[in-house]
Enzyme design. Structure first.
Site, PDB file in Angstrom:
ATOM      1  N   GLU A 216     -66.718  -0.426-106.556  1.00 59.38           N
ATOM      2  CA  GLU A 216     -66.579  -1.479-106.556  1.00 59.38           C
ATOM      3  C   GLU A 216     -66.664  -1.965-105.149  1.00 59.38           C
ATOM      4  O   GLU A 216     -64.808  -1.221-104.515  1.00 59.38           O
ATOM      5  CB  GLU A 216     -64.753  -1.603-106.977  1.00 59.38           C
ATOM      6  CG  GLU A 216     -65.059  -1.304-108.306  1.00 59.38           C
ATOM      7  CD  GLU A 216     -65.254  -2.790-109.191  1.00 59.38           C
ATOM      8  OE1 GLU A 216     -65.172  -3.643-108.815  1.00 59.38           O
ATOM      9  OE2 GLU A 216     -66.086  -2.933-110.558  1.00 59.38           O
ATOM     10  N   CYS A 250     -61.003  -7.931-100.551  1.00 62.26           N
ATOM     11  CA  CYS A 250     -62.363  -7.846-101.612  1.00 62.26           C
ATOM     12  C   CYS A 250     -62.386  -9.069-101.597  1.00 62.26           C
ATOM     13  O   CYS A 250     -63.515  -9.426-101.013  1.00 62.26           O
ATOM     14  CB  CYS A 250     -62.371  -6.630-101.902  1.00 62.26           C
ATOM     15  SG  CYS A 250     -61.586  -7.035-103.588  1.00 62.26           S
TER      16      CYS A 250
HETATM   17  P1  NAD Z   1     -59.971   3.350 -97.884  1.00 62.18           P
HETATM   18  O1  NAD Z   1     -59.975   3.699 -96.546  1.00 62.18           O
HETATM   19  O2  NAD Z   1     -58.921   3.520 -98.700  1.00 62.18           O
HETATM   20  O3  NAD Z   1     -61.288   4.707 -98.636  1.00 62.18           O
HETATM   21  C1  NAD Z   1     -61.054   4.033-100.422  1.00 62.18           C
HETATM   22  C2  NAD Z   1     -61.284   5.514-100.754  1.00 62.18           C
HETATM   23  O4  NAD Z   1     -61.969   6.372 -99.835  1.00 62.18           O
HETATM   24  C3  NAD Z   1     -59.868   6.859-100.455  1.00 62.18           C
HETATM   25  O5  NAD Z   1     -59.374   6.940-101.362  1.00 62.18           O
HETATM   26  C4  NAD Z   1     -60.402   7.093 -99.048  1.00 62.18           C
HETATM   27  O6  NAD Z   1     -59.594   8.725 -98.850  1.00 62.18           O
HETATM   28  C5  NAD Z   1     -61.774   7.694 -99.887  1.00 62.18           C
HETATM   29  N1  NAD Z   1     -62.334   8.298 -98.620  1.00 62.18           N
HETATM   30  C6  NAD Z   1     -62.720   7.549 -97.007  1.00 62.18           C
HETATM   31  N2  NAD Z   1     -63.208   8.014 -96.377  1.00 62.18           N
HETATM   32  C7  NAD Z   1     -64.126   9.109 -97.681  1.00 62.18           C
HETATM   33  C8  NAD Z   1     -64.868  10.084 -96.794  1.00 62.18           C
HETATM   34  N3  NAD Z   1     -65.630  10.502 -95.496  1.00 62.18           N
HETATM   35  N4  NAD Z   1     -65.231  11.024 -98.446  1.00 62.18           N
HETATM   36  C9  NAD Z   1     -64.829  10.508 -98.982  1.00 62.18           C
HETATM   37  N5  NAD Z   1     -63.942   9.923 -99.267  1.00 62.18           N
HETATM   38  C10 NAD Z   1     -63.431   9.191 -98.423  1.00 62.18           C
HETATM   39  O7  NAD Z   1     -60.428   1.873 -98.190  1.00 62.18           O
HETATM   40  P2  NAD Z   1     -61.918   1.255 -97.240  1.00 62.18           P
HETATM   41  O8  NAD Z   1     -62.824   1.398 -97.575  1.00 62.18           O
HETATM   42  O9  NAD Z   1     -61.272   0.905 -95.994  1.00 62.18           O
HETATM   43  O10 NAD Z   1     -60.887  -0.461 -98.398  1.00 62.18           O
HETATM   44  C11 NAD Z   1     -61.490  -1.231 -97.734  1.00 62.18           C
HETATM   45  C12 NAD Z   1     -63.315  -1.916 -98.593  1.00 62.18           C
HETATM   46  O11 NAD Z   1     -63.064  -1.582-100.088  1.00 62.18           O
HETATM   47  C13 NAD Z   1     -63.783  -3.126 -97.699  1.00 62.18           C
HETATM   48  O12 NAD Z   1     -64.781  -3.040 -97.937  1.00 62.18           O
HETATM   49  C14 NAD Z   1     -63.323  -4.202 -99.605  1.00 62.18           C
HETATM   50  O13 NAD Z   1     -63.775  -5.424-100.088  1.00 62.18           O
HETATM   51  C15 NAD Z   1     -63.397  -2.789-100.663  1.00 62.18           C
HETATM   52  N6  NAD Z   1     -62.516  -3.457-101.645  1.00 62.18           N
HETATM   53  C16 NAD Z   1     -63.003  -3.501-103.276  1.00 62.18           C
HETATM   54  C17 NAD Z   1     -62.644  -3.837-103.719  1.00 62.18           C
HETATM   55  C18 NAD Z   1     -63.530  -4.307-105.749  1.00 62.18           C
HETATM   56  O14 NAD Z   1     -62.564  -4.104-106.600  1.00 62.18           O
HETATM   57  N7  NAD Z   1     -64.219  -4.416-105.157  1.00 62.18           N
HETATM   58  C19 NAD Z   1     -61.019  -3.556-104.097  1.00 62.18           C
HETATM   59  C20 NAD Z   1     -60.040  -3.681-102.243  1.00 62.18           C
HETATM   60  C21 NAD Z   1     -61.319  -3.466-101.734  1.00 62.18           C
END
Ligand code: NAD
Length: 471
Positions: A216, A250
């Site tokens: 997602e 998102c």
């Molecule tokens: P985040 O930084 O919290 O990361 C998401 C998860 O990935 C966390 O649990 C984190 O621990 C893990 N993570 C981070 N780096 C990692 C690595 N190197 N290896 C393994 N795991 C790792 O959140 P984010 O990515 O900044 O969230 C924002 C993004 O998510 C935006 O692009 C947004 O559009 C997208 N998003 C999508 C949805 C959806 O439902 N489609 C919902 C919310 C956010």
């Protein structure tokens, strides 16, 4: 924690979840329903604690938390409990005459142990909505909340084992190290919500075990506007969709495409809507959020130099505040050559308004870029609506409204292309976390199978040719 303790701890957690899954406890429908009720109780009995955690992590108001995090999850639970029995009951399947006599059914079975990796922006809803589907489908679950919403993460690490079956639902807190270790384990499904860069890491790790994934993700969700007759209403819906959670949604409208003559009136109308909802100074509003951390705050403030600030633009690094902001750009530019604000997902309260010649030019602009998670069209013209729906691809579409396409449990929610793979919500969640297994029985009476078994006589050859349509 040392690397080896972390490793053995996480490996043991997943192994124990698997052992418990094998006992069959999580398959029982009464267990599933009971766990969903317990999750609802967790949310209702600890509402103030959860609201407080959301306030600390994101300055999210209690009412917004109720609408977008807690309330949505509670209705998801109620909807799932109401329909679960029907969604998972075995279904008779039709068979072609050529296989008669035989019967078949589809059995919906859980996948096993599921990993849910959640992001920080809706840290409750995006942790629990996949959990609802995974439990409903009868799986054991390992939850990894986002370390960037630390209060929410620790709150659920404490509450989940108190309310849910602690052998079936585990919480592993932590950041990159812990997630990396989790991804080394074999899961039966990984459900990841977050950004596309980490999604590639998840997908690579999943490939090592041939584990199916749901991703997602996000991206730039564009808006088309040409509905002059509803200007004020559109502006209010856009301002709400964009600036809720300080733009960290998102499916928030990322930028607006409209004709040059509409840029000024739309700017004025959105500015008026913002003032109506969050006051003259959103910094004073208890209903306006803050940017999650300093890095994202600096990134967003950097975008202000990519165009002309037409409204807002006030910021304060100390409190991670950035006011609802409208940015004017001269034009969309070619794909890959625009300023950063037009190349990256904004994910904050900066709203570019970009002039283009026509709806057709907007469609071309969208088609030349990655497929968005959401597309929004505000127009009085049915032909324009159909143009966007037919000629662009996106995870979902909102017509005359933003965000709501993600709010109905009867609609699948997910991306396409760079905005994600797979979908969930309501019955789609149960489908995502299940395997639908065909079970066919052919008794021994009237053994027509002999006709397709050797030796292949000329009579059998004629029968085979007839059945396959060959002459
Ligand atoms: P985040 O930084 O919290 O990361 C998401 C998860 O990935 C966390 O649990 C984190 O621990 C893990 N993570 C981070 N780096 C990692 C690595 N190197 N290896 C393994 N795991 C790792 O959140 P984010 O990515 O900044 O969230 C924002 C993004 O998510 C935006 O692009 C947004 O559009 C997208 N998003 C999508 C949805 C959806 O439902 N489609 C919902 C919310 C956010």
């Amino acid at each position: 924690m040392s690397t080896s303790t972390l490793r053995t701890g996480i490996a043991a957690t997943v192994a124990d979840a698997r052992e418990y899954f094998r006992t069959g406890a999580t398959r029982d429908l009464a267990w599933r329903s009971g766990q969903l009720s317990a999750l609802a109780a967790l949310l209702t009995e600890n509402r103030p604690t959860i609201e407080q955690a959301l306030w600390q992590d994101l300055h999210k108001s209690a009412t917004e938390a109720q609408i977008t995090e807690i309330g949505g999850t509670l209705s998801d639970i109620a909807h799932t409990r109401r329909h679960l029995r029907r969604w998972v009951r075995p279904r008779r399947a039709r068979l072609p005459l050529g296989l008669a006599p035989a019967s078949a059914r589809l059995v919906t079975e859980p996948l096993g142990v599921v990993l849910v990796i959640a992001p920080w922006n809706y840290p409750v809803q995006l942790l629990l909505a996949p959990l609802v589907g995974a439990i409903a489908a009868g799986n054991a679950v390992v939850l990894k909340p986002s370390e960037l919403a630390p209060q929410v993460s620790s709150t659920f690490a404490e509450l989940v084992p108190k309310y849910l079956d602690p052998r079936a639902v585990r919480v592993v807190e932590g950041g990159v190290d812990e997630t990396t270790e989790l991804l080394r384990q074999r899961f039966d499904h990984i459900f990841y919500t977050g950004n596309g860069q980490v999604a590639k890491i998840v997908l690579r790790a999943a490939a090592g075990h041939l584990t199916p994934v749901t991703l997602e993700l996000g991206g730039k969700s564009p808006v088309w506007f040409d509905d002059d007759a509803h200007l004020a209403q559109v502006a209010r819906r856009l301002a709400w969709g964009k600036f809720t959670n300080a733009g960290q949604t998102c499916i928030a409208p990322d930028y607006i495409l409209t004709t040059p003559d509409r840029v000024a009136p739309l700017t004025e109308a959105i500015a008026a809507a913002v003032t109506e909802m969050w006051g003259e100074d959103a910094a004073q509003s208890p209903d306006y959020g803050r940017i999650v951390n300093e890095r994202h705050h600096a990134r967003l403030v950097g975008y202000l130099a990519d165009g002309t600030v037409a409204f807002g633009g006030r910021h304060d690094a100390a409190t991670r505040y950035l006011s609802p902001t409208i940015l004017h750009l001269d034009g969309p530019g070619a794909a890959g050559e625009g300023p950063a604000v037009m190349e990256e997902e904004i994910f904050g309260p900066v709203l570019p308004i970009v002039p283009v010649a026509s709806p057709g030019a907007a469609v071309d602009h969208i088609a030349a870029r990655e497929k968005p998670l959401a597309l929004y069209v505000f127009t009085a013209s049915a032909a324009t609506r159909e143009l966007f729906v037919a000629e662009s691809s996106s995870g979902g579409v909102g017509l005359d409204v933003a965000l709501l396409q993600a709010g109905a449990p009867s609609l699948p929610f997910g991306g396409v292309g760079a905005s994600g793979m797979g979908a969930y919500h309501g019955e789609y969640s149960v489908t995502t976390f299940s395997h639908r297994k065909p079970v066919l029985r052919k008794g021994f009476a009237l053994d027509a199978l002999r006709f397709v078994q050797p030796p292949f006589t000329s009579a059998k050859r004629r029968i085979a040719a007839k059945r396959t349509g060959a002459s």
